[in-house]
Design a protein around this motif. Structure first.
Motif, mmCIF file in Angstrom:
data_model
loop_
_atom_site.group_PDB
_atom_site.id
_atom_site.type_symbol
_atom_site.label_atom_id
_atom_site.label_comp_id
_atom_site.label_asym_id
_atom_site.label_seq_id
_atom_site.Cartn_x
_atom_site.Cartn_y
_atom_site.Cartn_z
ATOM 1 N N ARG A 1 0.844 -1.206 0.000
ATOM 2 C CA ARG A 1 0.000 0.000 0.000
ATOM 3 C C ARG A 1 0.876 1.253 0.000
ATOM 4 N NH1 ARG A 1 -0.737 4.639 2.562
ATOM 5 N NH2 ARG A 1 -0.605 3.668 4.631
ATOM 6 N N ASP A 2 1.516 1.597 1.109
ATOM 7 C CA ASP A 2 2.353 2.811 1.134
ATOM 8 C C ASP A 2 3.515 2.651 0.144
ATOM 9 O OD1 ASP A 2 3.366 5.294 2.033
ATOM 10 O OD2 ASP A 2 2.733 4.876 4.078
ATOM 11 N N HIS B 1 4.188 4.585 12.661
ATOM 12 C CA HIS B 1 4.252 4.559 11.189
ATOM 13 C C HIS B 1 5.176 5.712 10.801
ATOM 14 C CE1 HIS B 1 2.196 4.169 7.098
ATOM 15 N NE2 HIS B 1 2.793 5.350 6.999
ATOM 16 N N HIS C 1 7.981 7.781 8.492
ATOM 17 C CA HIS C 1 8.553 8.005 7.152
ATOM 18 C C HIS C 1 9.993 8.460 7.294
ATOM 19 C CE1 HIS C 1 5.431 7.102 4.207
ATOM 20 N NE2 HIS C 1 4.599 7.281 5.228
ATOM 21 N N ASN D 1 9.315 4.336 3.905
ATOM 22 C CA ASN D 1 8.893 4.016 5.278
ATOM 23 C C ASN D 1 10.067 3.356 5.995
ATOM 24 O OD1 ASN D 1 6.340 4.068 3.579
ATOM 25 N ND2 ASN D 1 5.442 3.770 5.587
HETATM 26 ZN ZN ZN Z 1 2.598 6.526 5.216
#
Ligand code: ZN
Ligand code: KIV
Length: 512
Positions: free
Chosen positions: A16-17, A205, A207, A241
């Motif tokens: 997804r990301d 989460h 980055h 990520n």
């Molecule tokens: Zn993200």
């Protein structure tokens, strides 16, 4: 479910990301294959996609939900009824479905993205979670840009989320702005102030905009996070990520410090990383931690000497724990006598000092024209062949014939005779390599083929690196030229010459 439990849930969001970032798009079939690999790796949650973003995403989430049974499958939704409905339909039939709803909470996002007041944001979050809970028991709520949100407002949002039925509270550092001390303190604050904190899982989460995603995720764990969201090879929006392989190995190698573990089968990390690179066509950098080609390679003489005495001198983990066959003592310009002697011994050659000096001198000369001295090179040098013989390119040309390309090559053979050949192929490279194979009589399947540009402007040159595997041995070749096709032809011939020499060596050995 509380922070005294030391199991860290690994939530993988590569599909997804990771997949939504430039250059990492995958087909539906590739996503399913990768989801199976993630499940085998032992991740706790696979975020399979954002179903309402496109019919293709919807279908791949649906297929993964039905095909992968032993792992929680999550699907992402904004706090919109349509998004949540799409998630519920895509996850229909999943063994362990999770709906992951998110809304931005920071003042910047509230004003410029959502145009909502604090109350409206809370109301949307409450509505989204309540709706998601009608479909599934496992609901994750993310406060997008949480790190830049006023901490007290974040507590208010999370209080509402817990009351509405969220089971995981995710705290994204959406723009990679946090530092480890700050994020640790934020998690401690949230765990101390959110009502019902002990009954939910806090998740990080992070980055990587400042290169701190892994450090911040580890600090979040110290602050009480029990789920980390990460991706294989660290792919993801912008700078990516947190890299799963780095996080997991940090927790394993520094287990005494973090006192936390994961369910990841670390020996599969390298294969999973390589699968992702093959699928996306994007290789990790050579010096990437854990899975880069240099992660367990040592070239300098001092390091090689230390490694030969005791590998703990320069390695903090066992390469086999990640899936590497072993560490590599790369013989190159910086290698020392001990490593060369050691490699020659492994190849069955115990040389006296004078002979060893000669072979080492010849190997060092070879490093003026190639980065690395391989086993085949060493064997050749021991046999007294200094490598200036072999096939060389004299001229080449390519003609575009519409659907095909025709390549003409003129080579000089090991006895300096000219050989001309031509061949057709689907494109210039296929035609060129086919013509070279015909001319030399050597043919091989490429295991890797990479072209890089070196320098800029008038000085720019192309460097081609390719390798093949024949009977368990890897043969690598390199070529540079102003013309990338010529660089590729030189690299191809470099491999062919090595294959021919090593076969000649084996014939000599068989008759000896
Ligand atoms: Zn993200
Ligand atoms: O970075 C982010 O904030 C996200 C959320 C959607 C979880 O990816």
């Amino acid at each position: 479910m509380n922070a005294s439990n030391n199991h860290i849930r690994i939530f993988d969001t590569s599909l997804r990301d990771g997949e939504q970032s430039p250059g990492f798009t995958m087909s539906g079939a590739q996503k399913i294959a990768f989801a199976h690999a993630l499940a085998e790796l032992g991740v706790d949650v696979i975020e399979a996609g954002f179903p309402c973003s496109s019919p293709a995403d919807f279908h791949s989430v649906h297929s993964i939900a039905r095909a992968v049974r032993d792992t929680t499958i999550a699907a992402l939704a904004r706090c919109h009824p349509g998004d949540i409905d799409a998630c519920a339909r895509a996850l229909d039939g999943a063994a362990a479905p999770r709906i992951h709803v998110f809304i931005s909470t920071s003042p910047l996002h509230r004003q410029f993205k959502l145009n909502m007041t604090r109350e409206q944001v809370i109301e949307h979050a409450r509505m989204g979670i309540t709706l998601a809970r009608k479909h599934v028991d496992d609901v994750e709520f993310s406060a997008e840009d949480a790190f830049r949100t006023e901490p007290d407002f974040l507590v208010e949002v999370f209080n509402a989320a817990v009351a509405a039925g969220a089971t995981t509270l995710n705290v994204p550092d959406t723009v990679g702005y946090a530092t480890p001390d700050e994020i640790r303190a934020l998690f401690r604050h949230l765990r101390a102030h959110v009502q019902g904190a002990d009954d939910v899982v806090f998740s990080a989460h992070c980055h990587n905009d400042l290169g701190l995603a892994v450090a911040n995720s580890l600090a979040a764990i110290e602050g009480g996070a029990r789920q980390v969201e990460c991706t294989i090879n660290g792919i993801g929006e912008r700078a990516g990520n947190a890299a799963l392989e780095e996080l997991v190995m940090a927790l394993k190698v520094r287990g005494g410090w973090y006192n936390a573990d994961t369910g990841i089968h670390t020996q599969k990390l390298l294969d999973t990383s390589r699968l992702l690179s093959r699928i996306t066509g994007i290789q990790v950098q050579r010096n990437k931690a854990i899975v880069g080609l240099n992660a367990f390679a040592h070239e300098s003489g001092i390091h090689q000497h230390g490694m030969l005495k005791n590998r703990d001198t320069y390695e903090i983990m066992r390469p086999q724990d990640i899936g590497w066959p072993d560490s590599q003592l790369v013989l190159g310009r910086h290698s020392g006598r001990a490593a060369m002697a050691n490699r020659l011994r492994a190849l069955g050659h115990v040389l006296d000092d004078a002979r060893l000096d000669q072979v080492i001198a010849a190997a060092k000369t070879l490093t003026h024209t190639q980065h690395v001295v391989g086993d085949a090179d060493l064997l050749r040098l021991v046999a007294g062949d200094h490598g200036d013989s072999g096939w060389r390119i004299a001229a080449m040309s390519l003609i575009d014939e519409g659907q095909h390309t025709r390549a003409h090559v003129e080579l000089s053979d090991p006895d300096n005779r000219r050989v001309k050949q031509d061949a057709r192929g689907d494109g210039p490279i296929a035609a060129l390599f086919a013509a070279l194979a015909r001319a030399t009589g050597v043919d091989f399947e490429l295991e890797s083929y990479e072209v890089h540009s070196m320098g800029i402007g008038r000085d720019a040159r192309g460097e081609a690196n390719l390798s093949t595997r024949i009977g368990g041995d890897t043969y690598s070749g390199q070529g540079t030229s102003r013309d990338v096709l010529e660089a590729s032809a030189i690299a191809w011939l470099d491999v062919a010459n090595r294959v021919l020499r090593s076969h000649a060596m084996q014939r000599v050995a068989a008759f000896a």
